[in-house]
Write a protein that holds these residues in place. Structure first.
Motif, PDB file in Angstrom:
ATOM      1  N   ILE A  25      30.804  27.713  44.204  1.00 44.64           N
ATOM      2  CA  ILE A  25      31.669  27.687  45.356  1.00 44.64           C
ATOM      3  C   ILE A  25      32.687  26.879  44.966  1.00 44.64           C
ATOM      4  O   ILE A  25      33.963  27.130  45.403  1.00 44.64           O
ATOM      5  CB  ILE A  25      30.938  27.540  46.697  1.00 44.64           C
ATOM      6  N   LEU A  26      32.658  25.627  44.601  1.00 48.57           N
ATOM      7  CA  LEU A  26      33.868  24.518  44.586  1.00 48.57           C
ATOM      8  C   LEU A  26      34.829  25.084  43.714  1.00 48.57           C
ATOM      9  O   LEU A  26      35.869  25.201  43.915  1.00 48.57           O
ATOM     10  CB  LEU A  26      33.367  23.229  44.035  1.00 48.57           C
ATOM     11  N   ARG A  27      34.500  25.599  42.470  1.00 49.51           N
ATOM     12  CA  ARG A  27      35.171  26.086  41.370  1.00 49.51           C
ATOM     13  C   ARG A  27      35.812  27.357  41.875  1.00 49.51           C
ATOM     14  O   ARG A  27      37.107  27.762  41.415  1.00 49.51           O
ATOM     15  CB  ARG A  27      34.528  26.376  40.223  1.00 49.51           C
ATOM     16  N   THR A  28      35.266  28.470  42.554  1.00 50.07           N
ATOM     17  CA  THR A  28      35.867  29.510  42.917  1.00 50.07           C
ATOM     18  C   THR A  28      36.874  29.187  44.022  1.00 50.07           C
ATOM     19  O   THR A  28      38.108  29.734  43.953  1.00 50.07           O
ATOM     20  CB  THR A  28      34.670  30.397  43.564  1.00 50.07           C
ATOM     21  N   ALA A  29      36.501  28.187  44.935  1.00 44.39           N
ATOM     22  CA  ALA A  29      37.416  27.995  45.917  1.00 44.39           C
ATOM     23  C   ALA A  29      38.884  27.275  45.380  1.00 44.39           C
ATOM     24  O   ALA A  29      39.981  27.401  45.828  1.00 44.39           O
ATOM     25  CB  ALA A  29      36.934  27.152  46.874  1.00 44.39           C
ATOM     26  N   ASN A  54      30.749  33.234  46.598  1.00 43.75           N
ATOM     27  CA  ASN A  54      31.765  33.081  45.738  1.00 43.75           C
ATOM     28  C   ASN A  54      32.304  34.325  45.442  1.00 43.75           C
ATOM     29  O   ASN A  54      33.693  34.549  45.015  1.00 43.75           O
ATOM     30  CB  ASN A  54      31.089  32.597  44.426  1.00 43.75           C
ATOM     31  N   ASP A  55      31.921  35.682  46.046  1.00 46.44           N
ATOM     32  CA  ASP A  55      32.527  36.784  45.827  1.00 46.44           C
ATOM     33  C   ASP A  55      32.027  37.915  47.083  1.00 46.44           C
ATOM     34  O   ASP A  55      31.119  37.502  47.778  1.00 46.44           O
ATOM     35  CB  ASP A  55      32.147  37.614  44.640  1.00 46.44           C
ATOM     36  N   ALA A  56      32.530  38.893  47.248  1.00 42.36           N
ATOM     37  CA  ALA A  56      32.268  40.034  48.159  1.00 42.36           C
ATOM     38  C   ALA A  56      30.715  40.471  47.763  1.00 42.36           C
ATOM     39  O   ALA A  56      30.383  40.593  46.408  1.00 42.36           O
ATOM     40  CB  ALA A  56      33.159  40.923  48.175  1.00 42.36           C
ATOM     41  N   PRO A  57      30.057  41.097  48.714  1.00 51.61           N
ATOM     42  CA  PRO A  57      28.618  41.638  48.466  1.00 51.61           C
ATOM     43  C   PRO A  57      28.982  43.071  47.707  1.00 51.61           C
ATOM     44  O   PRO A  57      29.718  43.744  47.770  1.00 51.61           O
ATOM     45  CB  PRO A  57      28.050  41.751  49.548  1.00 51.61           C
ATOM     46  N   HIS A  58      27.483  43.125  46.708  1.00 46.83           N
ATOM     47  CA  HIS A  58      27.649  44.480  46.142  1.00 46.83           C
ATOM     48  C   HIS A  58      26.336  45.298  46.710  1.00 46.83           C
ATOM     49  O   HIS A  58      25.467  44.786  47.629  1.00 46.83           O
ATOM     50  CB  HIS A  58      27.731  44.539  44.652  1.00 46.83           C
ATOM     51  N   ILE A  59      26.244  46.556  46.416  1.00 46.89           N
ATOM     52  CA  ILE A  59      24.844  47.085  46.738  1.00 46.89           C
ATOM     53  C   ILE A  59      23.513  46.465  46.271  1.00 46.89           C
ATOM     54  O   ILE A  59      22.667  46.649  46.962  1.00 46.89           O
ATOM     55  CB  ILE A  59      24.863  48.600  46.202  1.00 46.89           C
TER      56      ILE A  59
END
Length: 531
Positions: A58-62, A17-22
């Motif tokens: 994921i559905l809501r983010t997309a 749903n988003d990009a990775p962080h550390i």
């Protein structure tokens, strides 16, 4: 964990749903260090990671981004999650996506088996659901909202309102496995680690297990239930199965487990998803007649400013923010050394910069460059020949053997930070040894020529030991050092060295031609540096 000739490890699969962080990268590095260590030690090693791409979140983010969820997942996987592995130099053997055909096939076969064997039934369910956790929340994680959410029930983890859902679902008879799970924790006290995590899991199960809703009907982004396509599989039930579908479960539709390999495996997870992996997952496997994981190890959170990292709170740090300045090796070293694996750890730029300079640049990098420069100056760039051993030389030789043995024992206990601490004793000892032996003074006296050779050989072979032991953690720097030492021509590829024998002394032959060494850890200019 008992030593064996095979080692299989998995990270959780991460939401797209988003990009990775550390925080995500920290988990990847920990699993990678373990995998690289066992692989270099000669164990049959398999390392799995991947992405979780189904579910309401994921559905809501997309939908919010105006694309189909599969298109959103494809975009994030290719633009963010797979590149992360290159950014921090991960050596995974496979990458599973829950949208893969192989995964879907395995999930359907697994579900059908549980249904046919009487572990699944239809029922109605009403409960508070957290989309962020993708979970119907237990009472212990439901709190009263404050501020804009006053008067509402919120998730204690995400601090966002919960949704009251009422659905007709299919349920997994998880409650039937309560006694078997408690017996597992008792018979295998190292199954869940660390001890604090084990105690938490036992306490949770002792309170009594409820049956698990394993399907949803309010949306359709998921794997259809094989006997009722009006339902899709609950995202966690779907996602947990990646650990076996990626290892061959379901490849043979007549006998789904026939092609299953590299199982059971060690599961490295964040403590916030411990319950799924240490309770639900082994219960699922028991129901299917499959082996439970080798171990479930729950690491702590990375804290920034005293809080768990969060995109919504703007405390999430992208891995490349660190690697663009300090490099992948420094990223890997810092999070392996500075955080006690299994506990929360605080990240700060100041601590990262200080450790980079003191431990990597000055401690290890400078040691290597000084030694190779002296070998050039006094022995025409060749490995000198050792003469009579003194107590000081013997102490280094014995420490090299001891550090190797201790580090391997620590890795077997998943204590990555302690393994590095043992190895770094040799780094510090070699720096101290050079200061005490003063080879630049010995070089001025022809009568001390043999002693000079012994001192420089001791440091040279000590660096050979360090290159082997540190390769799983800082693979790029150690590969450069290995080449500069001339070890490639005489001993072969660094990754092929028998790691548990690294402490065997005298493996680097005298007379070996060495090569120039670029600075392993260049100076990093900070805002406080003078121009």
């Amino acid at each position: 964990m008992a030593k064996s000739s095979s080692f299989s490890v998995s990270t959780p699969i991460f939401y797209v749903n988003d990009a990775p962080h550390i925080g995500h990268a920290y988990t990847e590095v920990a699993a990678d260090v373990l995998a690289r260590w066992h692989r270099q030690a000669g164990d049959d090693t398999f390392f799995l990671t991947g992405t979780d791409e189904h579910g309401q979140k994921i559905l809501r983010t997309a939908t919010a981004n105006g694309v189909h969820p599969k298109e959103w997942a494809d975009r994030l996987v290719e633009a963010s999650w797979k590149p992360l592995l290159d950014t921090i130099n991960i050596s995974n053997d496979d990458f599973i996506r829950t949208t893969d055909a192989r995964h879907k096939a395995g999930v359907e076969l697994f579900l059908q088996r549980l249904h046919d064997d009487g572990h699944v039934y239809a029922g109605e369910f009403e409960a508070l659901y957290c989309v962020g956790c993708e979970e119907f929340k237990p009472k212990s994680e439901i709190v009263d909202g404050v501020g804009p959410y006053e008067g509402e029930k919120v998730c204690s983890i995400h601090s966002k309102p919960l949704e009251l859902l009422h659905e007709k679902n299919y349920f997994f008879k998880m409650s039937a496995f309560q006694d078997r799970l408690l017996a597992l924790y008792e018979e295998r006290p190292d199954f869940v680690q660390p001890a604090s995590a084990r105690n938490e899991v036992i306490a949770f199960v002792q309170q009594g297990l409820e049956d698990l809703s394993i399907s949803r009907t309010s949306f359709d982004w998921g794997i259809p239930i094989p006997w009722d396509s009006s339902h899709v599989t609950y995202v966690w039930f779907d996602a947990l199965l990646n650990y076996i579908t990626a290892r061959g479960y379901g490849a043979d539709s007549e006998n789904p487990a026939a092609e299953l390999t590299h199982w059971p495996a060690v599961q490295i997870v964040g403590k916030d998803i411990l319950r799924f992996h240490a309770v639900i997952w082994p219960a699922m496997l028991m129901a299917a007649g499959l082996e439970v994981p080798s171990n479930v190890f729950a690491h702590g959170w990375l804290l920034v400013g005293g809080e768990k990292m969060s995109k919504s709170k703007l405390t999430g740090i992208a891995p490349n923010e660190i690697t663009d300045t300090f490099g992948a090796d420094a990223f890997r070293y810092y999070f392996s050394r500075a955080v006690s694996f299994g506990h929360d750890g605080s990240f700060s730029w100041e601590d990262l910069a200080a450790r980079y300079q003191a431990e990597l640049a000055n401690g290890f990098g400078n040691l290597a460059s000084r030694l190779l420069a002296m070998n050039v100056k006094y022995y025409e760039g060749r490995v000198p020949e050792a003469g009579t051993e003194t107590a000081a030389d013997a102490a280094i030789r014995e420490l090299a053997a001891r550090a190797t043995e201790q580090a391997d024992a620590h890795i077997d206990r998943f204590a990555i930070h302690e393994a590095l601490s043992s190895i770094w004793e040799l780094v510090d000892a070699l720096n101290g040894y050079i200061t005490e032996q003063q080879p630049w003074v010995l070089a001025k006296d022809d009568a001390q020529r043999e002693r000079l050779g012994t001192v420089l050989y001791t440091v040279t072979d000590g660096l050979r030991v360090l290159a082997e032991l540190l390769h799983p953690v800082i693979p790029a720097a150690t590969a450069k050092l290995w080449h500069a030492l001339g070890a490639e021509e005489t001993l072969g590829e660094l990754s092929e060295q028998p790691l548990r024998e690294a402490g065997t002394w005298g493996r680097l032959p005298a007379g070996t031609q060495q090569h120039p060494l670029a600075v392993l850890f260049p100076r990093i200019e900070t805002e406080g540096d003078s121009k």
